[in-house]
Design an enzyme around this catalytic site. Structure first.
Site, PDB file in Angstrom:
ATOM      1  N   PHE A 250       0.663  -1.219   0.050  1.00 53.02           N
ATOM      2  CA  PHE A 250      -0.016  -0.078  -0.039  1.00 53.02           C
ATOM      3  C   PHE A 250       0.871   1.246   0.008  1.00 53.02           C
ATOM      4  O   PHE A 250       0.649   2.214   0.794  1.00 53.02           O
ATOM      5  CB  PHE A 250      -0.993   0.016   1.350  1.00 53.02           C
ATOM      6  N   CYS A 261     -14.780  -0.109   1.278  1.00 55.90           N
ATOM      7  CA  CYS A 261     -14.316  -0.143   2.490  1.00 55.90           C
ATOM      8  C   CYS A 261     -13.624   1.082   2.934  1.00 55.90           C
ATOM      9  O   CYS A 261     -14.072   1.711   3.832  1.00 55.90           O
ATOM     10  CB  CYS A 261     -13.385  -1.338   2.583  1.00 55.90           C
ATOM     11  N   LYS A 264     -15.811   4.322   3.423  1.00 52.24           N
ATOM     12  CA  LYS A 264     -16.852   4.024   4.274  1.00 52.24           C
ATOM     13  C   LYS A 264     -16.467   3.959   5.969  1.00 52.24           C
ATOM     14  O   LYS A 264     -16.656   4.643   6.672  1.00 52.24           O
ATOM     15  CB  LYS A 264     -17.857   2.710   4.119  1.00 52.24           C
TER      16      LYS A 264
END
Length: 459
Positions: A250, A261, A264
């Site tokens: 990441f 995901c 939210k």
């Protein structure tokens, strides 16, 4: 073991199919009769690699069934997984209406000791609310536990079958024993089942996604600085990712995070923290910075076209928020398209699997191309928004010939700036300045980064 999964969406289908794969008898229940009818015919509502095979095989062999009779499915279960949606409310908090509705149904239809497991992503304290809803209707023992999912869209089957870890928040020996037995086939290689209290399990899911969202946003912020200084975000990523304390996952710059995901869950944990008087300033900044980042692709397209996109045709490669899914929820491609439409541009889009979802969301506001090459025919600029493998090695000569202007805005950094410059493209990516291009402050960056010079000499 007899398992009922309430909710036949993304999480529920993966959970149900994978639990059936290890020999359990699983019923997936959902109020949508049309969805159930399709699933019985092995027609899935989502695209997820490998899932269709699991559903078809386990249905054929009698371990997996689908029903809209939720009460009957609950009555026969040893354990019930709640896997319904928790959409963000207007204030960003998770809407628990569906979760608590299922809890009420469990209370009304169960008549024996049962384990109820929240698989949906829910804020701290939800298990207590679920237990209270069930307790209104029953006098026999029941056990509520939290078992958050950590599935990556596009790799969900592998994530479930070979998890990094299994998190179980449980307060009774009965539920711990049942969950340990249920998950034993998935951790045979030694990956841990981590038992903890329920509140900690509920928060772990949010904390994990918030950390990953923070890493993505941090790299996007660094990419903006790279563009101002002439540095290369790919080199920065390699430099910091080789530090074992940081790691490589990441750390890719891009158009901002999206999907079902991260947006939210960041909103929900921010709201939870505010409600508990412990505001999370880092995550509030992450949320704000990501919203800015999602508009950067449009800024780059507009700048590449001289500051005005009105009447210009933009080819968009990729509609899904990431590769290997048809999920367009919070997709950066949607933000780009909305910005372009507002500014008066014409759009032709292509995606390997999300075209039907694109038509459902966007209708006839844009045009849809059968192939990625058809999308660039007569376009003034190509914008790449999803990192599909089929886009990694296109026929660049064909792309250049098809475009009215040889302009590529690559929000996924799929290509090398030096190579694109040699091929005659005006190439714009995230955090990397192509030779001869302008940085955000207008200065000309003319030097090739060292690695690109070496690559050119090697050619």
């Amino acid at each position: 073991m007899n398992i009922t999964v309430v909710g036949a969406g993304y999480v529920g289908l993966v959970v149900g199919a994978c639990l059936a794969e290890t020999g359990n008898t699983v019923v997936c229940a959902d109020i949508d009769q049309g969805k159930i009818d399709n699933l019985r015919q092995n027609v899935l509502p989502i695209y997820e690699p490998g899932l269709e095979d699991y559903v078809e095989r386990n249905q054929r062999e009698g371990r997996l069934t689908f029903t809209a009779e939720i009460g009957a499915a609950i009555a026969s279960a040893d354990a019930v997984f709640i896997a319904v949606g928790t959409p963000p409310d207007e204030d960003g908090s998770a809407d628990l209406t569906h979760v608590l509705g299922v809890a009420d149904m469990i209370g009304r239809h169960t008549s024996r000791e049962i384990v109820v497991c929240t698989k949906s992503t829910v804020p701290v304290g939800t298990a207590e609310k679920v237990a209270a809803a069930i307790a209104k209707h029953v006098t026999h023992p029941f056990h509520v536990c939290s078992n958050p999912e950590f599935l990556k869209e596009g790799a969900a089957i592998a994530d479930f079958m070979k998890p990094d870890r299994v998190i179980i928040g449980a307060d009774s020996d009965f539920s711990r024993t049942m969950m340990a037995e249920l998950y034993a086939p998935f951790v045979r290689t030694g990956k841990p089942i981590i038992f903890m209290d329920v509140a900690s399990a509920e928060l772990t899911k949010y904390a994990a996604n918030a950390m990953l969202a923070t890493r993505v946003t941090f790299m996007n912020e660094m990419a903006r600085l790279c563009e101002r200084t002439g540095a290369n975000i790919d080199m920065v990523r390699r430099g910091i990712g080789s530090d074992q304390r940081i790691g490589t996952a990441f750390l890719f710059a891009g158009p901002g995070y999206g999907g079902s995901c991260f947006p939210k869950d960041v909103k929900a944990i921010v709201r939870t923290a505010r409600n508990h008087g412990a505001p999370l300033q880092i995550l509030e900044a992450v949320e704000s910075a990501n919203e800015v980042q999602k508009h950067r692709a449009f800024e780059k397209v507009r700048a590449a076209l001289g500051g005005d996109v009105r009447g210009q045709r933009v080819a968009v490669w990729g509609l899904a928020f990431k590769a290997n899914t048809d999920d367009m929820r919070e997709s950066p491609a949607l933000t780009l398209i909305e910005d372009l439409l507002t500014a008066g541009a014409e759009i032709v889009a292509h995606d390997p699997v999300a075209m039907d979802e694109g038509r459902r969301r966007l209708g006839e506001q844009i045009r849809y191309a059968d192939t990625n090459y058809a999308a660039v025919e007569g376009a003034d600029v190509l914008a790449i928004m999803t990192e599909w493998d089929s886009y990694r090695h296109p026929d660049f000569a064909r792309v250049r010939q098809s475009l009215r202007q040889p302009i590529v805005v690559d929000a996924r950094n799929m290509y090398e700036p030096a190579k694109m410059a040699k091929l005659g493209f005006a190439y714009h990516s995230i955090g990397r300045i192509a030779p001869g291009a302008h940085s955000d402050d207008g200065s000309i960056i003319s030097a090739f980064p060292v690695e690109e010079r070496l690559a050119m000499w090697a050619d």
